[in-house]
Design a protein around this motif. Structure first.
Motif, short mmCIF file in Angstrom:
data_model
loop_
_atom_site.label_atom_id
_atom_site.label_comp_id
_atom_site.label_asym_id
_atom_site.label_seq_id
_atom_site.Cartn_x
_atom_site.Cartn_y
_atom_site.Cartn_z
N ALA A 34 0.88 -1.19 0.02
CA ALA A 34 -0.23 0.01 -0.03
C ALA A 34 1.07 1.10 -0.04
O ALA A 34 0.69 2.23 -0.71
CB ALA A 34 -0.77 -0.08 1.30
N ARG A 37 2.34 1.93 -3.47
CA ARG A 37 1.50 2.56 -4.39
C ARG A 37 0.97 3.86 -4.14
O ARG A 37 0.88 4.66 -4.98
CB ARG A 37 0.16 1.78 -4.31
CG ARG A 37 0.36 0.31 -4.86
CD ARG A 37 -0.86 -0.20 -5.67
NE ARG A 37 -0.52 -1.52 -6.40
CZ ARG A 37 -1.16 -2.22 -7.25
NH1 ARG A 37 -2.09 -1.44 -7.69
NH2 ARG A 37 -0.94 -3.21 -7.93
N LEU A 38 0.94 4.33 -3.02
CA LEU A 38 0.55 5.35 -2.51
C LEU A 38 1.61 6.55 -2.72
O LEU A 38 1.20 7.67 -3.23
CB LEU A 38 0.19 5.46 -0.92
CG LEU A 38 -1.29 4.95 -0.62
CD1 LEU A 38 -1.03 4.55 0.94
CD2 LEU A 38 -2.41 5.83 -0.91
N THR A 103 -8.96 -2.42 1.60
CA THR A 103 -7.62 -1.81 1.29
C THR A 103 -7.50 -1.46 -0.17
O THR A 103 -7.14 -0.47 -0.72
CB THR A 103 -6.52 -2.70 1.54
OG1 THR A 103 -6.47 -2.69 3.32
CG2 THR A 103 -5.12 -2.09 1.09
N LEU A 107 -7.17 2.32 -2.14
CA LEU A 107 -6.11 2.61 -3.13
C LEU A 107 -6.69 2.82 -4.31
O LEU A 107 -6.14 3.56 -4.99
CB LEU A 107 -5.21 1.48 -3.03
CG LEU A 107 -4.42 1.08 -1.78
CD1 LEU A 107 -3.86 -0.20 -1.98
CD2 LEU A 107 -3.30 2.15 -1.71
N GLU A 111 -6.32 6.88 -6.14
CA GLU A 111 -5.77 6.98 -7.45
C GLU A 111 -6.57 8.05 -8.10
O GLU A 111 -6.02 9.26 -8.66
CB GLU A 111 -5.67 5.78 -8.49
CG GLU A 111 -5.18 6.01 -9.88
CD GLU A 111 -4.95 4.72 -10.56
OE1 GLU A 111 -4.70 4.75 -11.65
OE2 GLU A 111 -5.17 3.50 -9.99
#
Length: 384
Positions: A34, A37-38, A103, A107, A111
């Motif tokens: 996570a 990606r963030l 989760t 995410l 985006e």
């Protein structure tokens, strides 16, 4: 709201998470994925909060509200019985409550929200929380300061709900999920011979009396217009047929829908236990081993969620419930004790129920759940 590629990527991510379930406060790989990606999306990311939690922030640099969205990351110690390709690869562990989906949902929303950052004002915090399953991770996150600097004004989260129509989005204003108080009660008597009970103080007899008396709290101390239940989940004493044991141990689980019902049940446990023990000459020890407050949604924020769901056509089936959908506990209540907000629900369809070995999160609801977070960001943070 989302492109086909974004939805497909979210499904792949969700199923990847399902393959690698991790228990409370051990969500290292989930948190790492996570966080990566963030950061790639452009969020400011702080890791290691409350052990494995993540705080991701979007500061627009423009004056406006401060809001927070939350997802939970932990799995359960359940052996998965499913046979599909994304079944758990960690033997004895399973995402049996849909936290993999929660989760992936946040995410996915993160985006699209970042793509719209130039249209937004204020400050957004994304909370990826450990240990919702019995670890009070939300409380740990609050104590770690995730709602401060800047102070969050409203917080939002959700849970999938098996047994409700796929993609139905619904909100229960006010009491929405039960509080959970769990106690260990040790009744101390006097051991003796089974043939001479008058020379002993039988903790099994005292404990059996306590089991009966506790139901009187539900029937005669709690308002019938409020919800609550007391369950004696275990009762252990003795190991020989001709011996009265010296002690008995009970585990008492109490569910309540609001502070007043909690006071009527958990608040009187010690009083009732003492009365029963005193009547028979026994003593007792009481240990409060777990506590989650009742989850109560702010009525105004609940109305706002429903209005924004309709405005942005998040779902074709949007409902306001007039009853609690579950007495199950949810530690999101700790956030709502600090700041107002709303915990909404999305129907998971006719899947197996939560915490079942055959359960699986329904990927078809990612668009609805993620869409609600995006709608909240648009509705609350769009520049005027």
């Amino acid at each position: 709201m989302f492109t086909d590629k974004q939805i497909q990527d979210a499904i792949v991510l969700r199923q990847t998470l399902h393959k690698q379930p991790e228990l409370k406060y051990q969500e290292t790989q989930t948190a790492k994925l996570a966080a990566e990606r963030l950061r790639a999306l452009g969020y400011k990311v702080t890791e290691g909060i409350a052990t494995t939690g993540i705080l991701a922030e979007l500061d627009t640099g423009r004056e406006g509200p401060v809001i927070a969205f939350r997802a939970d990351m932990d799995a359960l110690p359940i052996h998965e019985a499913n046979t599909f390709g994304h079944r758990s690869q960690n033997e004895g562990l399973m995402h049996a409550c849909g936290h993999d989906g929660h989760t992936a949902t946040l995410l996915l929303a993160a985006e699209v929200i970042m793509e719209k950052r130039d249209e937004l004002c204020g400050h957004l915090k994304l909370l990826f929380q450990p240990a919702e399953e019995g670890g009070n991770g939300a409380d740990a996150m609050v104590k770690a300061g995730v709602l401060e600097n800047p102070r969050v004004e409203a917080v939002f989260g959700y849970h999938n709900r098996p047994g409700f129509p796929e993609g139905q989005l619904f909100v229960k204003p006010g009491p929405a999920m039960g509080g959970n108080d769990t106690f260990k009660v040790i009744i101390e008597g006097v051991s003796g011979h089974a043939a001479m009970p008058h020379l002993a103080i039988d903790p099994i007899y005292v404990g059996a009396s306590l089991v009966q008396q506790l139901q009187g709290l539900v029937a005669r101390h709690k308002s019938p217009l409020e919800s609550g239940v007391i369950t004696v989940a275990s009762f252990h004493a003795g190991d020989a047929a001709n011996v009265i044991p010296g002690a008995a141990e009970l585990v008492v689980n109490i569910r309540s829908d609001r502070p007043s019902s909690r006071d009527a049940l958990a608040g009187k446990l010690e009083q009732v236990t003492k009365g029963v023990c005193d009547a028979h000459g026994a003593s007792f020890k009481l240990e409060h081993i777990h506590q989650i407050p009742p989850l109560s949604n702010d009525p105004e924020w609940s109305e706002r969620v429903l209005a924004l769901a309709s405005k942005y056509v998040v779902s074709n089936d949007i409902q306001q419930l007039d009853y609690m959908p579950t007495m199950g506990a949810e530690d999101f209540a700790f956030y709502l004790q600090e700041v107002p907000g709303c915990f909404f629900f999305v129907g998971n369809g006719d899947s197996a129920y939560l915490h079942n070995e055959h359960y699986d999160f329904n990927d078809n609801i990612l668009q609805v759940a993620g869409g609600m977070f995006v709608a909240l960001a648009k509705g609350l943070l769009l520049r005027s």
